[in-house]
Design a protein around this motif. Structure first.
Motif, PDB file in Angstrom:
ATOM      1  N   LEU A   7       0.888  -1.218   0.030  1.00  0.00           N
ATOM      2  CA  LEU A   7       0.124   0.048   0.141  1.00  0.00           C
ATOM      3  C   LEU A   7       0.760   1.330  -0.170  1.00  0.00           C
ATOM      4  N   ARG A   8       0.429   2.148  -0.869  1.00  0.00           N
ATOM      5  CA  ARG A   8       1.129   3.436  -0.666  1.00  0.00           C
ATOM      6  C   ARG A   8       0.812   4.221   0.560  1.00  0.00           C
ATOM      7  N   MET A   9       2.032   5.015   0.703  1.00  0.00           N
ATOM      8  CA  MET A   9       1.797   5.994   1.940  1.00  0.00           C
ATOM      9  C   MET A   9       0.451   7.030   1.713  1.00  0.00           C
ATOM     10  N   HIS A  10       0.187   7.577   2.602  1.00  0.00           N
ATOM     11  CA  HIS A  10      -0.966   8.560   2.434  1.00  0.00           C
ATOM     12  C   HIS A  10      -0.281   9.748   2.178  1.00  0.00           C
ATOM     13  N   THR A  11      -0.639  10.573   1.196  1.00  0.00           N
ATOM     14  CA  THR A  11       0.107  11.698   0.634  1.00  0.00           C
ATOM     15  C   THR A  11      -0.785  12.846   0.861  1.00  0.00           C
ATOM     16  N   SER A  12      -0.247  14.002   0.532  1.00  0.00           N
ATOM     17  CA  SER A  12      -1.101  15.436   0.792  1.00  0.00           C
ATOM     18  C   SER A  12      -2.362  15.381  -0.161  1.00  0.00           C
ATOM     19  N   ALA A  13      -2.081  14.767  -1.310  1.00  0.00           N
ATOM     20  CA  ALA A  13      -3.265  15.042  -2.271  1.00  0.00           C
ATOM     21  C   ALA A  13      -4.406  14.193  -1.889  1.00  0.00           C
ATOM     22  N   GLU A  14      -4.253  13.309  -1.057  1.00  0.00           N
ATOM     23  CA  GLU A  14      -5.533  12.542  -0.472  1.00  0.00           C
ATOM     24  C   GLU A  14      -6.141  13.639   0.642  1.00  0.00           C
ATOM     25  N   ARG A  15      -5.436  14.685   1.107  1.00  0.00           N
ATOM     26  CA  ARG A  15      -6.245  15.531   2.041  1.00  0.00           C
ATOM     27  C   ARG A  15      -6.600  16.820   1.374  1.00  0.00           C
ATOM     28  N   GLN A  16      -6.123  16.805   0.027  1.00  0.00           N
ATOM     29  CA  GLN A  16      -6.674  18.124  -0.912  1.00  0.00           C
ATOM     30  C   GLN A  16      -8.049  17.852  -1.410  1.00  0.00           C
ATOM     31  N   SER A  17      -8.715  18.859  -2.097  1.00  0.00           N
ATOM     32  CA  SER A  17      -9.597  18.913  -3.042  1.00  0.00           C
ATOM     33  C   SER A  17      -8.823  18.635  -4.388  1.00  0.00           C
ATOM     34  N   ILE A  18      -9.652  17.939  -5.432  1.00  0.00           N
ATOM     35  CA  ILE A  18      -8.774  17.673  -6.569  1.00  0.00           C
ATOM     36  C   ILE A  18      -8.637  19.110  -7.103  1.00  0.00           C
ATOM     37  N   TRP A  19      -9.259  20.149  -6.989  1.00  0.00           N
ATOM     38  CA  TRP A  19      -8.728  21.465  -7.727  1.00  0.00           C
ATOM     39  C   TRP A  19      -7.500  21.841  -7.217  1.00  0.00           C
ATOM     40  N   GLN A  20      -7.489  21.553  -5.942  1.00  0.00           N
ATOM     41  CA  GLN A  20      -6.105  21.985  -5.138  1.00  0.00           C
ATOM     42  C   GLN A  20      -4.974  20.974  -5.607  1.00  0.00           C
ATOM     43  N   GLY A  21      -5.389  19.971  -5.777  1.00  0.00           N
ATOM     44  CA  GLY A  21      -4.198  18.878  -6.438  1.00  0.00           C
ATOM     45  C   GLY A  21      -3.888  19.318  -7.763  1.00  0.00           C
ATOM     46  N   VAL A  22      -4.750  19.592  -8.593  1.00  0.00           N
ATOM     47  CA  VAL A  22      -4.529  20.021  -9.878  1.00  0.00           C
ATOM     48  C   VAL A  22      -3.411  21.262 -10.075  1.00  0.00           C
ATOM     49  N   ARG A  23      -3.861  22.165  -9.043  1.00  0.00           N
ATOM     50  CA  ARG A  23      -3.227  23.555  -8.947  1.00  0.00           C
ATOM     51  C   ARG A  23      -1.733  23.113  -8.584  1.00  0.00           C
ATOM     52  N   GLU A  24      -1.595  22.441  -7.587  1.00  0.00           N
ATOM     53  CA  GLU A  24      -0.209  22.066  -7.009  1.00  0.00           C
ATOM     54  C   GLU A  24       0.406  21.200  -8.210  1.00  0.00           C
ATOM     55  N   GLY A  25       0.027  20.392  -8.765  1.00  0.00           N
ATOM     56  CA  GLY A  25       0.747  19.912  -9.931  1.00  0.00           C
ATOM     57  C   GLY A  25       1.105  20.868 -11.002  1.00  0.00           C
ATOM     58  N   LEU A  26       0.425  21.880 -11.538  1.00  0.00           N
ATOM     59  CA  LEU A  26       0.858  22.956 -12.423  1.00  0.00           C
ATOM     60  C   LEU A  26       2.030  23.785 -11.885  1.00  0.00           C
ATOM     61  N   SER A  27       1.774  24.146 -10.574  1.00  0.00           N
ATOM     62  CA  SER A  27       2.841  24.988  -9.963  1.00  0.00           C
ATOM     63  C   SER A  27       4.263  24.161  -9.846  1.00  0.00           C
ATOM     64  N   TYR A  28       4.300  22.968  -9.657  1.00  0.00           N
ATOM     65  CA  TYR A  28       5.495  22.450  -9.488  1.00  0.00           C
ATOM     66  C   TYR A  28       6.268  22.179 -11.080  1.00  0.00           C
ATOM     67  N   VAL A  29       5.093  22.088 -12.065  1.00  0.00           N
ATOM     68  CA  VAL A  29       5.922  22.168 -13.490  1.00  0.00           C
ATOM     69  C   VAL A  29       6.411  23.504 -13.970  1.00  0.00           C
ATOM     70  N   ARG A  30       5.713  24.498 -13.367  1.00  0.00           N
ATOM     71  CA  ARG A  30       6.254  25.773 -13.615  1.00  0.00           C
ATOM     72  C   ARG A  30       7.662  26.169 -13.246  1.00  0.00           C
ATOM     73  N   LYS A  31       8.079  25.409 -12.244  1.00  0.00           N
ATOM     74  CA  LYS A  31       9.482  25.627 -11.552  1.00  0.00           C
ATOM     75  C   LYS A  31      10.435  24.728 -12.393  1.00  0.00           C
ATOM     76  N   LEU A  32      10.109  24.000 -13.391  1.00  0.00           N
ATOM     77  CA  LEU A  32      10.906  23.237 -14.359  1.00  0.00           C
ATOM     78  C   LEU A  32      10.849  23.390 -15.596  1.00  0.00           C
ATOM     79  N   PRO A  33      11.726  24.582 -16.300  1.00  0.00           N
ATOM     80  CA  PRO A  33      11.710  24.776 -17.784  1.00  0.00           C
ATOM     81  C   PRO A  33      12.059  23.630 -18.593  1.00  0.00           C
TER      82      PRO A  33
END
Length: 431
Positions: free
Chosen positions: A207-233
């Motif tokens: 089993l995977r360990m619980h992540t922050s994504a499981e405590r976020q809304s789906i919208w928050q999770g999507v925004r977090e993923g997009l924000s991460y990609v912005r930091k990596l040209p």
């Protein structure tokens, strides 16, 4: 008394690139996925031939392929967020069951002579909706079956099984259309999904360990993923290059029935031959990635080379008048296409932490299976007016030109980066 001689036990060790196959769950997942992928390619040949028989339209041929990918445009980012929140094995069981049911449904409708093009498009939309979740779940599920140090090999092996099936599946598909009819292609595909459902039902990965994504809304999770990609040209550029290759080169597969029927006049079995040639090239490309998985360069540079070579080969295939030459060029196109896809997938998964992998990988799904396949629709529409050969000649050439422009831009950018780093060092020394 003579003592018995001791015999040496010969041990056999798999190369490091194949070591994930020694993992119990990965090996049975790999075998089941291979059989299921064969079924997918069998159906792909039958479906292309069925649509062409019903409509004789290049536009509708592209529309059917486009319909299967349209939901990814809207839903893939949310699908990645869901894959990070929910048990991925359960998601895969659900999606594979839906694919089985849809293949069986079209097979029955075809047997009863009730099938119409709108039904095929509707089923494609349904499958596409579930694949927007199932695709990122499938790709990220590999990380749960292998150790982190073998993730590159696991991704490459997954790509290899798909492309190995691409060699076998279309050949069987061409034969099945002639022997069993188009409906037989759908029945064989439905049966093949059993091969992946059984391993998914019996395996029990850690089993995977619980992540922050499981405590976020789906919208928050999507925004977090997009924000991460912005930091990596570099990751952004890799995704853009992958999109260009998918949009401009991948439509060759959608237009192959036109080449088989109207250009080379080789029928359904000939269509299987064309698909198999591209599949052999894809297999060679995926095997190369597997063998070089520990040492191969991942990132924009490799994708630039593949864009130049793959685009040029696609344009040359469109102009080929000899079937033998066309088959050789399809080998190159298939190899470049699968290597670009696998390298981008690996680049994403190795640059991103596991708990965010589904969300960031969904951007790869969006570019390669969402927005990118708009190229199938555009290619079908253009081919309706100017013909399939001119369409692929223009799209392949444009891909090579864009890759060359990016190459020149990076070559100009690199000296500036060196100068900036030197200036920074001088400033530090002066202080």
């Amino acid at each position: 008394m003579q003592l018995p001689t001791r015999t040496k036990r010969v041990s056999f060790t798999l190369p490091a690139s194949l070591h994930p196959l020694t993992e119990k769950y990965f090996s049975i997942f790999w075998a089941g996925a291979f059989l299921s992928s064969i079924g997918f390619w069998i159906q792909a040949v039958g479906e292309g031939w069925l649509v062409l028989q019903l409509t004789n339209s290049a536009l509708l041929l592209g529309l059917v392929t486009f319909a299967a990918t349209l939901p990814n445009v809207v839903l893939s980012l949310f699908g990645g967020a869901i894959a990070d929140r929910v048990n991925r094995r359960y998601l895969l069981i659900i999606t594979q069951s839906v694919y089985l049911s849809s293949a069986l449904t079209i097979g029955i409708l075809t047997t009863l002579h009730l099938i119409q093009v709108w039904m095929i498009i509707l089923i494609a939309l349904i499958n596409g909706t579930f694949s927007s979740v199932g695709f990122p779940a499938w790709q990220t599920f590999i990380s749960e079956l292998v150790s982190p140090g073998e993730l590159k090999q696991g991704i490459a092996l997954n790509s290899m099984q798909f492309n190995l099936s691409r060699v076998i599946g279309p050949a069987i598909g061409g034969i099945s259309v002639g022997v069993l009819g188009v409906a037989g292609s759908y029945y064989l595909n439905a049966l093949s999904y059993v091969a992946i459902l059984i391993p998914l039902l019996v395996m029990r990965p850690a089993l995977r360990m619980h992540t922050s994504a499981e405590r976020q809304s789906i919208w928050q999770g999507v925004r977090e993923g997009l924000s991460y990609v912005r930091k990596l040209p570099s990751l952004q550029l890799a995704l853009v290059l992958q999109f260009v290759i998918v949009f401009l080169v991948f439509p060759y597969a959608t237009l192959l029935p036109i080449f088989a029927n109207n250009i080379f006049h080789i029928g359904a079995q000939g269509l299987g031959l064309l698909n198999s040639a591209a599949g052999i090239g894809a297999l060679c490309g995926s095997v190369l990635v597997v063998l070089r998985s520990q040492r191969m360069e991942y990132g924009p540079r490799a994708l630039i080379i593949l864009g130049i070579v793959g685009g040029s080969a696609c344009a040359a295939f469109a102009m080929a008048h000899s079937l033998q030459l066309a088959l050789l060029l399809l080998l190159v196109v298939g190899a470049c296409a699968v290597m670009a896809s696998t390298i981008t997938n690996t680049t994403v998964q190795t640059m991103v932490p596991e708990e965010m992998r589904g969300r960031v990988l969904s951007l790869w799904v969006l570019s390669s299976a969402g927005i990118g396949p708009f190229g199938n629709l555009v290619a079908g529409w253009v081919a309706q007016y100017v013909g399939a050969p001119i369409t692929l000649m223009l799209s392949g050439g444009l891909c090579a030109i864009i890759a060359l422009i990016v190459l020149c831009w990076r070559m100009q950018l690199k000296p500036r980066m060196v100068e900036n780093s030197i200036d920074s060092c001088k400033a530090v020394s002066a202080k």
